[in-house]
Design an enzyme around this catalytic site. Sequence first.
Site, PDB file in Angstrom:
ATOM      1  N   ASP A  87      11.298  -6.799  -1.504  1.00 53.47           N
ATOM      2  CA  ASP A  87      10.150  -5.089  -1.734  1.00 53.47           C
ATOM      3  C   ASP A  87       9.058  -4.943  -2.865  1.00 53.47           C
ATOM      4  O   ASP A  87       9.211  -5.135  -3.599  1.00 53.47           O
ATOM      5  CB  ASP A  87      11.039  -3.736  -2.354  1.00 53.47           C
ATOM      6  CG  ASP A  87      12.235  -3.855  -1.125  1.00 53.47           C
ATOM      7  OD1 ASP A  87      12.592  -5.022  -0.455  1.00 53.47           O
ATOM      8  OD2 ASP A  87      13.366  -3.068  -0.995  1.00 53.47           O
ATOM      9  N   LYS A 149       8.502   1.392   3.516  1.00 54.65           N
ATOM     10  CA  LYS A 149       9.251   1.877   2.357  1.00 54.65           C
ATOM     11  C   LYS A 149       9.385   3.036   1.457  1.00 54.65           C
ATOM     12  O   LYS A 149       7.846   3.081   0.948  1.00 54.65           O
ATOM     13  CB  LYS A 149      10.381   0.719   1.321  1.00 54.65           C
ATOM     14  CG  LYS A 149      11.039   1.517  -0.127  1.00 54.65           C
ATOM     15  CD  LYS A 149      11.400  -0.024  -1.258  1.00 54.65           C
ATOM     16  CE  LYS A 149      12.459   0.864  -1.903  1.00 54.65           C
ATOM     17  NZ  LYS A 149      13.173  -0.823  -2.455  1.00 54.65           N
ATOM     18  N   LYS A 178      12.685   2.540   5.313  1.00 50.80           N
ATOM     19  CA  LYS A 178      13.627   2.635   4.311  1.00 50.80           C
ATOM     20  C   LYS A 178      12.981   3.316   3.726  1.00 50.80           C
ATOM     21  O   LYS A 178      11.711   3.735   2.739  1.00 50.80           O
ATOM     22  CB  LYS A 178      13.392   0.707   3.346  1.00 50.80           C
ATOM     23  CG  LYS A 178      14.554   1.004   2.220  1.00 50.80           C
ATOM     24  CD  LYS A 178      14.439  -0.057   2.035  1.00 50.80           C
ATOM     25  CE  LYS A 178      15.125  -0.128   0.055  1.00 50.80           C
ATOM     26  NZ  LYS A 178      15.562  -1.312  -0.626  1.00 50.80           N
TER      27      LYS A 178
END
Length: 214
Positions: A87, A149, A178
């Site tokens: 991430d 995300k 996400k």
Amino acid sequence: MNCYIDDTNLNAYATKEDIKNLCERAAKHHFASICVNPCYVELACNLLKESTVSVSTVVGFPLGASTTMTKSYEAIAAIEAGADEIDMVINIGALKDKDYEYVKNEIEEVRDSIDGHILKVIIETCYLTEEEIIKMTEICNQTFVHFIKTSTGYGTRGASIEDIETIKKHKSEILEIKASGGIKTYEEASKMIEHGATRIGTSHALEIMEGEIK
């Protein structure tokens, strides 16, 4: 719900015992992934090697302001330690400067450095205009990353339904969303999923699961 959850502990004060508890909980509930700081990747991988739970870690976290070389090195080191998913935080200042090539090239360098492993691009929506969220969605489409995300959880707010709707409207068919930051209840997580999220990043996984049972 459990298959949507990335159970997370990115606290500065997280201990080995905290990570052990995180991994035990994730294995018990068959969560999609756990997300830990880079120093705990190897420990988490060892603890979860007999489970189906993936290990995620963060790169350029939480500000996104480290150099591209540093982010790539962090990502490579994490994969070598056993991480399944990365991430990464974008350079938010570069986006604000409309230096889209810098943002795109940085994502591509990190993507290419991890040899096909899952890459989630954290855009920190709390600092972005709708136009900037749309632009980042387009860049994520163009770079063929796995996920966009919403948040680090360290910004001024976490994910919102409006963020998810904006991203969903402009994303490609293969780009997944996400939602993370501030998601504490089953109801909140469910709404994010209803509006298009396919992963939920949360440090409140047990509360969410208890809400599902109720």
